[in-house]
Design a protein around this motif. Structure first.
Motif, PDB file in Angstrom:
ATOM      1  N   TYR A  61       0.840  -1.189   0.000  1.00  0.00           N
ATOM      2  CA  TYR A  61       0.000   0.000   0.000  1.00  0.00           C
ATOM      3  C   TYR A  61       0.876   1.240   0.000  1.00  0.00           C
ATOM      4  O   TYR A  61       2.046   1.207   0.397  1.00  0.00           O
ATOM      5  CB  TYR A  61      -0.987  -0.011   1.157  1.00  0.00           C
ATOM      6  N   ALA A  62       0.334   2.324  -0.501  1.00  0.00           N
ATOM      7  CA  ALA A  62       0.974   3.631  -0.423  1.00  0.00           C
ATOM      8  C   ALA A  62       0.224   4.415   0.636  1.00  0.00           C
ATOM      9  O   ALA A  62      -0.959   4.738   0.465  1.00  0.00           O
ATOM     10  CB  ALA A  62       0.926   4.350  -1.771  1.00  0.00           C
ATOM     11  N   SER A  63       0.909   4.710   1.726  1.00  0.00           N
ATOM     12  CA  SER A  63       0.271   5.390   2.845  1.00  0.00           C
ATOM     13  C   SER A  63       0.210   6.896   2.602  1.00  0.00           C
ATOM     14  O   SER A  63       1.225   7.540   2.346  1.00  0.00           O
ATOM     15  CB  SER A  63       1.049   5.105   4.131  1.00  0.00           C
ATOM     16  N   LEU A  64      -0.996   7.430   2.680  1.00  0.00           N
ATOM     17  CA  LEU A  64      -1.197   8.875   2.689  1.00  0.00           C
ATOM     18  C   LEU A  64      -1.267   9.262   4.164  1.00  0.00           C
ATOM     19  O   LEU A  64      -2.306   9.114   4.807  1.00  0.00           O
ATOM     20  CB  LEU A  64      -2.476   9.248   1.956  1.00  0.00           C
ATOM     21  N   SER A  65      -0.142   9.681   4.724  1.00  0.00           N
ATOM     22  CA  SER A  65      -0.022   9.901   6.167  1.00  0.00           C
ATOM     23  C   SER A  65      -0.604  11.260   6.550  1.00  0.00           C
ATOM     24  O   SER A  65      -0.038  12.302   6.221  1.00  0.00           O
ATOM     25  CB  SER A  65       1.447   9.820   6.582  1.00  0.00           C
ATOM     26  N   PHE A  66      -1.723  11.224   7.269  1.00  0.00           N
ATOM     27  CA  PHE A  66      -2.386  12.461   7.689  1.00  0.00           C
ATOM     28  C   PHE A  66      -1.827  12.920   9.039  1.00  0.00           C
ATOM     29  O   PHE A  66      -1.631  12.119   9.949  1.00  0.00           O
ATOM     30  CB  PHE A  66      -3.895  12.253   7.774  1.00  0.00           C
ATOM     31  N   TYR A  67      -1.594  14.210   9.135  1.00  0.00           N
ATOM     32  CA  TYR A  67      -1.030  14.802  10.341  1.00  0.00           C
ATOM     33  C   TYR A  67      -2.005  15.805  10.950  1.00  0.00           C
ATOM     34  O   TYR A  67      -2.894  16.319  10.267  1.00  0.00           O
ATOM     35  CB  TYR A  67       0.294  15.504  10.027  1.00  0.00           C
ATOM     36  N   PHE A  68      -1.806  16.066  12.240  1.00  0.00           N
ATOM     37  CA  PHE A  68      -2.555  17.124  12.897  1.00  0.00           C
ATOM     38  C   PHE A  68      -1.799  18.411  12.614  1.00  0.00           C
ATOM     39  O   PHE A  68      -0.799  18.720  13.262  1.00  0.00           O
ATOM     40  CB  PHE A  68      -2.676  16.855  14.400  1.00  0.00           C
ATOM     41  N   SER A  69      -2.244  19.128  11.619  1.00  0.00           N
ATOM     42  CA  SER A  69      -1.498  20.283  11.135  1.00  0.00           C
ATOM     43  C   SER A  69      -1.869  21.551  11.904  1.00  0.00           C
ATOM     44  O   SER A  69      -2.769  21.560  12.751  1.00  0.00           O
ATOM     45  CB  SER A  69      -1.785  20.492   9.646  1.00  0.00           C
ATOM     46  N   THR A  70      -1.175  22.631  11.570  1.00  0.00           N
ATOM     47  CA  THR A  70      -1.488  23.916  12.181  1.00  0.00           C
ATOM     48  C   THR A  70      -2.911  24.349  11.854  1.00  0.00           C
ATOM     49  O   THR A  70      -3.551  25.059  12.645  1.00  0.00           O
ATOM     50  CB  THR A  70      -0.508  24.993  11.683  1.00  0.00           C
ATOM     51  N   GLU A  71      -3.436  23.913  10.725  1.00  0.00           N
ATOM     52  CA  GLU A  71      -4.819  24.254  10.361  1.00  0.00           C
ATOM     53  C   GLU A  71      -5.791  23.491  11.250  1.00  0.00           C
ATOM     54  O   GLU A  71      -6.794  24.055  11.714  1.00  0.00           O
ATOM     55  CB  GLU A  71      -5.067  23.939   8.894  1.00  0.00           C
ATOM     56  N   GLU A  72      -5.537  22.197  11.493  1.00  0.00           N
ATOM     57  CA  GLU A  72      -6.379  21.432  12.411  1.00  0.00           C
ATOM     58  C   GLU A  72      -6.297  22.018  13.821  1.00  0.00           C
ATOM     59  O   GLU A  72      -7.311  22.097  14.540  1.00  0.00           O
ATOM     60  CB  GLU A  72      -5.960  19.960  12.423  1.00  0.00           C
ATOM     61  N   ALA A  73      -5.108  22.404  14.232  1.00  0.00           N
ATOM     62  CA  ALA A  73      -4.941  23.007  15.566  1.00  0.00           C
ATOM     63  C   ALA A  73      -5.737  24.301  15.678  1.00  0.00           C
ATOM     64  O   ALA A  73      -6.368  24.571  16.712  1.00  0.00           O
ATOM     65  CB  ALA A  73      -3.454  23.258  15.843  1.00  0.00           C
ATOM     66  N   ARG A  74      -5.736  25.104  14.622  1.00  0.00           N
ATOM     67  CA  ARG A  74      -6.495  26.357  14.624  1.00  0.00           C
ATOM     68  C   ARG A  74      -7.983  26.080  14.755  1.00  0.00           C
ATOM     69  O   ARG A  74      -8.687  26.727  15.549  1.00  0.00           O
ATOM     70  CB  ARG A  74      -6.214  27.130  13.325  1.00  0.00           C
ATOM     71  N   HIS A  88       4.786   9.302   2.063  1.00  0.00           N
ATOM     72  CA  HIS A  88       6.214   8.973   2.106  1.00  0.00           C
ATOM     73  C   HIS A  88       6.506   7.547   2.556  1.00  0.00           C
ATOM     74  O   HIS A  88       7.667   7.173   2.718  1.00  0.00           O
ATOM     75  CB  HIS A  88       6.948   9.933   3.050  1.00  0.00           C
ATOM     76  N   TRP A  89       5.480   6.728   2.753  1.00  0.00           N
ATOM     77  CA  TRP A  89       5.747   5.383   3.282  1.00  0.00           C
ATOM     78  C   TRP A  89       4.920   4.334   2.534  1.00  0.00           C
ATOM     79  O   TRP A  89       3.816   4.597   2.046  1.00  0.00           O
ATOM     80  CB  TRP A  89       5.435   5.305   4.776  1.00  0.00           C
ATOM     81  N   SER A  90       5.471   3.116   2.495  1.00  0.00           N
ATOM     82  CA  SER A  90       4.796   2.002   1.841  1.00  0.00           C
ATOM     83  C   SER A  90       5.323   0.700   2.430  1.00  0.00           C
ATOM     84  O   SER A  90       6.485   0.628   2.850  1.00  0.00           O
ATOM     85  CB  SER A  90       5.057   2.036   0.329  1.00  0.00           C
ATOM     86  N   GLU A  91       4.472  -0.304   2.481  1.00  0.00           N
ATOM     87  CA  GLU A  91       4.861  -1.638   2.933  1.00  0.00           C
ATOM     88  C   GLU A  91       3.797  -2.628   2.497  1.00  0.00           C
ATOM     89  O   GLU A  91       2.680  -2.230   2.131  1.00  0.00           O
ATOM     90  CB  GLU A  91       5.035  -1.675   4.449  1.00  0.00           C
TER      91      GLU A  91
END
Length: 322
Positions: free
Chosen positions: A116-129, A154-157
């Protein structure tokens, strides 16, 4: 063709119902092992299993986490599978963009496993706002795809393996990809197209802090959660830093780990703000099906016949013995 899911859970009450419900759209059976939840995750799984026989709440056992725990699940339920079936790693915080059932049905018989190709979601500055304005936007019942919209690929396995290639699996020994049978590389051919999947590791301030607390000891002791015990996490795992490490081949080296580990009881470790990434560095999920996939940052998929890697390994052993 049936798909059998190997699922490990721990302290994922905020996402487990959404994740298992989504996975059941394409997975025939999901076998669940809980290795010590304290937040109600196991109770949610058990309740879901009462209403859906496809979700099998196997047992709760406070074992120390390793990816090899999936081997125990496989041993218990391997009798349910037949040649032509697939085994899948099912994580409650992963949501496939493409339908795995349709994807796997199109995989040639010669190919034994799929990445799989991981679309890694982060808690960004927009989510924090948004959270500071209205915390209810990040309540457990809110769909995860509405909570977090910023990602970096950026990751896959490997995530799917044909039943015919699952044996032998001892849960120990030489691992190319922890959580799958040893020496899979030497006996099965890799499919050459990755399946896209959204991965939501960081979902809300309360979830992030519980995640850090749950994984602290394993991380600091050099376990499989070691990224959670690095200094300046938001800098080390920003897109710019990841690109630099990939170019310099410094991902997870002893020097990198020695310079970055910190004890989990330091105040900065458990603060959810330490996991916030600048939204300007990330991609935005517009829910239009278009994603930026950085193939150059992902581990390469094996391209040759398994016998090539087997003979290469034997040659290397002979050369070392001389």
């Amino acid at each position: 063709m049936r798909i059998h899911g190997l699922c490990l859970v721990k302290n994922e009450a905020d996402i487990v119902k959404q994740g298992l419900t989504a996975a059941r759209q394409w997975c025939d059976h999901i076998y669940v092992l809980d290795n010590g939840s304290t937040d109600g995750t196991w109770e949610i799984v058990c309740e879901m299993s009462k209403n859906d026989p496809g979700i099998v709440a196997w047992k709760q056992d406070p074992l120390a986490f390793t990816d090899a725990l999936r081997c125990y699940i496989y041993r218990e339920f391997k009798g349910n599978a037949l040649p032509g079936d697939w085994w899948a790693r099912v994580d409650p915080d992963e949501f496939y963009v493409e339908d795995p059932r349709e994807f796997l049905a199109a995989v040639p018989r010669r190919d034994g496993y799929v990445w799989y190709a991981s679309l890694s979601f982060y808690f960004s500055t927009e989510e924090a706002r948004r959270y500071e304005i209205d915390p209810s936007q990040f309540a457990d019942e809110v769909p995860i795809t509405d909570k977090c919209r910023h990602y970096f690929s950026h990751w896959s396995e490997p995530r799917f393996v044909r039943h015919e290639h699952m044996e032998p699996w001892r849960g120990e020994g030489e691992h190319f990809w922890p959580g799958w049978p040893e020496q899979l590389l030497y006996r099965a051919r890799s499919h050459q197209r990755r399946i896209l999947c959204r991965h939501f590791s960081y979902r809300s301030p309360s979830q992030i802090e519980l995640r850090l607390k749950t994984r602290a000891a394993n991380a600091v002791n050099g376990g499989e959660f070691w990224p959670e015990a690095v200094k300046n996490w938001s800098e080390m795992f920003s897109p710019a830093a990841i690109r630099a490490r990939r170019r310099g081949h410094r991902w997870g080296t002893a020097e990198f780990q020695a310079n970055q580990f910190q004890a989990p009881d330091q105040s900065s470790y458990s603060d959810w703000r330490s996991r916030v990434i600048d939204a300007a560095q990330l991609e935005f999920d517009a829910h239009d099906g278009a994603f930026v996939v950085n193939e150059d940052l992902m581990p390469p998929m094996p391209r040759f016949h398994p016998l090539y890697y087997e003979w290469k390994r034997r040659l290397q052993r002979v050369l070392k013995s001389k």
